[in-house]
Every structure is written in C-alpha cells, then in structure tokens.
Design an enzyme around this catalytic site. Structure first.
Site, PDB file in Angstrom:
ATOM      1  N   LYS A  13       0.833  -1.213   0.000  1.00  0.00           N
ATOM      2  CA  LYS A  13       0.000   0.000   0.000  1.00  0.00           C
ATOM      3  C   LYS A  13       0.867   1.262   0.000  1.00  0.00           C
ATOM      4  CE  LYS A  13      -2.380  -0.838   3.794  1.00  0.00           C
ATOM      5  NZ  LYS A  13      -1.778  -2.130   4.214  1.00  0.00           N
ATOM      6  N   ARG A  88      -9.652   1.140   8.805  1.00  0.00           N
ATOM      7  CA  ARG A  88      -9.259  -0.242   9.079  1.00  0.00           C
ATOM      8  C   ARG A  88     -10.345  -0.987   9.838  1.00  0.00           C
ATOM      9  NH1 ARG A  88      -3.219   0.749   9.036  1.00  0.00           N
ATOM     10  NH2 ARG A  88      -2.178  -1.241   9.174  1.00  0.00           N
ATOM     11  N   ARG A 122      11.351  -6.509   5.214  1.00  0.00           N
ATOM     12  CA  ARG A 122      11.149  -5.087   4.888  1.00  0.00           C
ATOM     13  C   ARG A 122      12.058  -4.189   5.735  1.00  0.00           C
ATOM     14  NH1 ARG A 122       5.164  -2.483   4.878  1.00  0.00           N
ATOM     15  NH2 ARG A 122       5.202  -2.763   7.131  1.00  0.00           N
ATOM     16  N   ARG A 153      11.335  -2.149  11.341  1.00  0.00           N
ATOM     17  CA  ARG A 153      10.262  -1.742  12.266  1.00  0.00           C
ATOM     18  C   ARG A 153       9.996  -2.828  13.295  1.00  0.00           C
ATOM     19  NH1 ARG A 153       5.361   0.262   8.468  1.00  0.00           N
ATOM     20  NH2 ARG A 153       4.241  -0.813  10.125  1.00  0.00           N
ATOM     21  N   ARG A 164      -0.715  -9.003  13.389  1.00  0.00           N
ATOM     22  CA  ARG A 164      -1.234  -7.976  12.469  1.00  0.00           C
ATOM     23  C   ARG A 164      -2.069  -8.617  11.366  1.00  0.00           C
ATOM     24  NH1 ARG A 164       3.841  -5.067  10.455  1.00  0.00           N
ATOM     25  NH2 ARG A 164       2.443  -3.580   9.472  1.00  0.00           N
TER      26      ARG A 164
HETATM   27  P1  AMP Z   1       0.827   0.631   9.048  1.00  0.00           P
HETATM   28  O1  AMP Z   1       2.082   1.410   8.876  1.00  0.00           O
HETATM   29  O2  AMP Z   1      -0.305   1.146   8.206  1.00  0.00           O
HETATM   30  O3  AMP Z   1       1.029  -0.852   8.914  1.00  0.00           O
HETATM   31  O4  AMP Z   1       0.336   0.867  10.575  1.00  0.00           O
HETATM   32  C1  AMP Z   1       1.155   0.508  11.657  1.00  0.00           C
HETATM   33  C2  AMP Z   1       0.308   0.396  12.912  1.00  0.00           C
HETATM   34  O5  AMP Z   1      -0.307   1.668  13.192  1.00  0.00           O
HETATM   35  C3  AMP Z   1      -0.846  -0.582  12.836  1.00  0.00           C
HETATM   36  O6  AMP Z   1      -0.449  -1.924  13.096  1.00  0.00           O
HETATM   37  C4  AMP Z   1      -1.774  -0.023  13.935  1.00  0.00           C
HETATM   38  O7  AMP Z   1      -1.286  -0.348  15.222  1.00  0.00           O
HETATM   39  C5  AMP Z   1      -1.610   1.487  13.747  1.00  0.00           C
HETATM   40  N1  AMP Z   1      -2.607   2.007  12.789  1.00  0.00           N
HETATM   41  C6  AMP Z   1      -2.365   2.589  11.582  1.00  0.00           C
HETATM   42  N2  AMP Z   1      -3.514   2.950  10.992  1.00  0.00           N
HETATM   43  C7  AMP Z   1      -4.508   2.567  11.833  1.00  0.00           C
HETATM   44  C8  AMP Z   1      -5.931   2.643  11.770  1.00  0.00           C
HETATM   45  N3  AMP Z   1      -6.578   3.155  10.718  1.00  0.00           N
HETATM   46  N4  AMP Z   1      -6.632   2.152  12.832  1.00  0.00           N
HETATM   47  C9  AMP Z   1      -6.017   1.637  13.906  1.00  0.00           C
HETATM   48  N5  AMP Z   1      -4.689   1.525  14.025  1.00  0.00           N
HETATM   49  C10 AMP Z   1      -3.928   1.987  12.993  1.00  0.00           C
END
Ligand code: AMP
Length: 206
Positions: A13, A88, A122, A153, A164
């Site tokens: 994404k 989400r 990654r 990360r 996740r």
């Molecule tokens: P990402 O970089 O999009 O994979 O997001 C990393 C982490 O941020 C996720 O595993 C969640 O803990 C938090 N996060 C990001 N976006 C959301 C969202 N829309 N709702 C809830 N938690 C989020």
C-alpha cells in the site's frame, strides 16, 4: 480525487500510494506514518498509540478518527487525498463517510504466505521513508536512495506480524464487503512487480 487504499500489511500500500499520489497530485496520508511521527515527537496521540502498535493491535477508533478528521480539514486535502491504512474498521469507514465520502477504494490483494516474507524482510528509511526488501539491497543498513540508516520496524518482527495479519482478517477485511456494496471497490492483484501493480491501479481509476 478522494481515494482509499485497502489491503493487508505488506501488500504494498505504501509503495503504491506514493506512486499514485504523485500521478494524481493528491497528498498521501498514511495513518501508520502519522502515528510513527507522533511517537517520535512524543505527542499525546503518540503516547496513546504506542502500546497498541508495539503489539500489532489497532489503535482505538476514536484516536484514529480524530487524527484523520484533523488532517483532512487541512488545505492541501481540498482537491482530494489518498488514505493509506485508514479506514481499518467498519466504524472508521462509517466515520469517514460522514467526514468526506471517498470516490474510489483500491483493494490490493496478496496471499498471506507471501506477506510474511515481505514483512520480515522489509526495511524502511528513517529519513526519506523509502521502503525496501533485503533481497534487493546490497547493504541492509543504508538507504540506497538517501544514504540514511534503514530501520527494521518493531512491528515487522515475526511474532507481531502474525498478530497484524489476524487483526487484518478479523477487523479490516470486512471493509471489502462494505465498499463492494456501493460500487466503489477496485480490486488489484498485488502479487506482481510494483510497476505493474501501479499500472493496474491507474488503469482501474480511468
Ligand atoms: P501501518 O504502517 O499502516 O502498517 O500501521 C502501523 C500500525 O499503526 C498498525 O499496526 C496499527 O497499530 C496502527 N494504525 C495505523 N492505521 C490505523 C488505523 N486506521 N486504525 C487503527 N490503528 C492503525
């Protein structure tokens, strides 16, 4: 154009959102990046989000929705936006419909077995935010674009990734049905070369 990117963690994404936001000239808003910046700057939102992110859980809806509402009210979102990682949950999708209804939803599909190796390998640049896979890097520690340190990360470690993925299937995948109902969903095969995925996304928006 107001766009949403859906897909499991590791679907690409972030990479695709960068290409599409440049092509369409709309800001790329990643809620994950916003939280990581908030944690780095030790803001109240960052303090609330950190414990959830460390465990691979979703940050509570109210915290995310307030953050996105504030961001979408900014001037640069007046001509459209690309949301990456939001919504989400169905609750977040309903809140977004009240704030600003999206025009199209891109759903990037990648089988689970491919996601695990994509995520464990990654590496992310702490400076330019570029994303790379260790199999494509001559040096795993340094960003090939800007030379800054690459980061593995914490939530890309195997024990957190399986959580996740489980959270994605339980809480985020139902959004596919939510958006299918209103004709806005475009599903794209993400198990291809990044440049081909980008072409498929842009073609689906024509
Ligand atoms: P990402 O970089 O999009 O994979 O997001 C990393 C982490 O941020 C996720 O595993 C969640 O803990 C938090 N996060 C990001 N976006 C959301 C969202 N829309 N709702 C809830 N938690 C989020």
């Amino acid at each position: 154009m107001k766009l949403i990117f859906l897909g499991p963690p590791g679907a690409g994404k972030g990479t695709q959102a960068t290409g599409v936001s440049t092509s369409l000239n709309v800001p790329h808003l990643s809620t994950g990046d916003m939280f990581r910046a908030a944690i780095k700057n030790e803001t109240p939102t960052g303090l609330k989000a950190k414990s959830y992110m460390d465990k691979g859980q979703l940050v509570p809806d109210s915290v995310v929705i307030d953050m996105v509402r504030e961001r979408l009210a900014m001037d640069d979102c007046k001509g459209g936006y690309l949301l990456d990682g939001f919504p989400r949950t169905v609750e977040q999708a309903k809140a977004l419909d009240e704030i600003s209804t999206p025009d199209a939803v891109i759903n990037i599909e990648v089988p689970d077995e491919k996601l695990m190796s994509r995520l464990t390998g990654r590496r992310v640049c702490g400076k330019c935010q570029g994303t790379f896979h260790i199999t494509k890097l001559a040096n795993e520690k340094t960003c090939p674009v800007c030379g800054a340190d690459l980061i593995h990360r914490d939530d890309d470690k195997p024990e957190t990734i399986s959580n996740r993925l489980r959270v994605y299937h339980e809480q985020t995948a139902p959004l596919i049905g939510y958006y299918q109902g209103n004709g806005k969903l475009r599903t794209v095969d993400g198990d291809n070369r990044p440049e081909d995925v980008l072409k498929a996304i842009l073609a689906s928006l024509e």
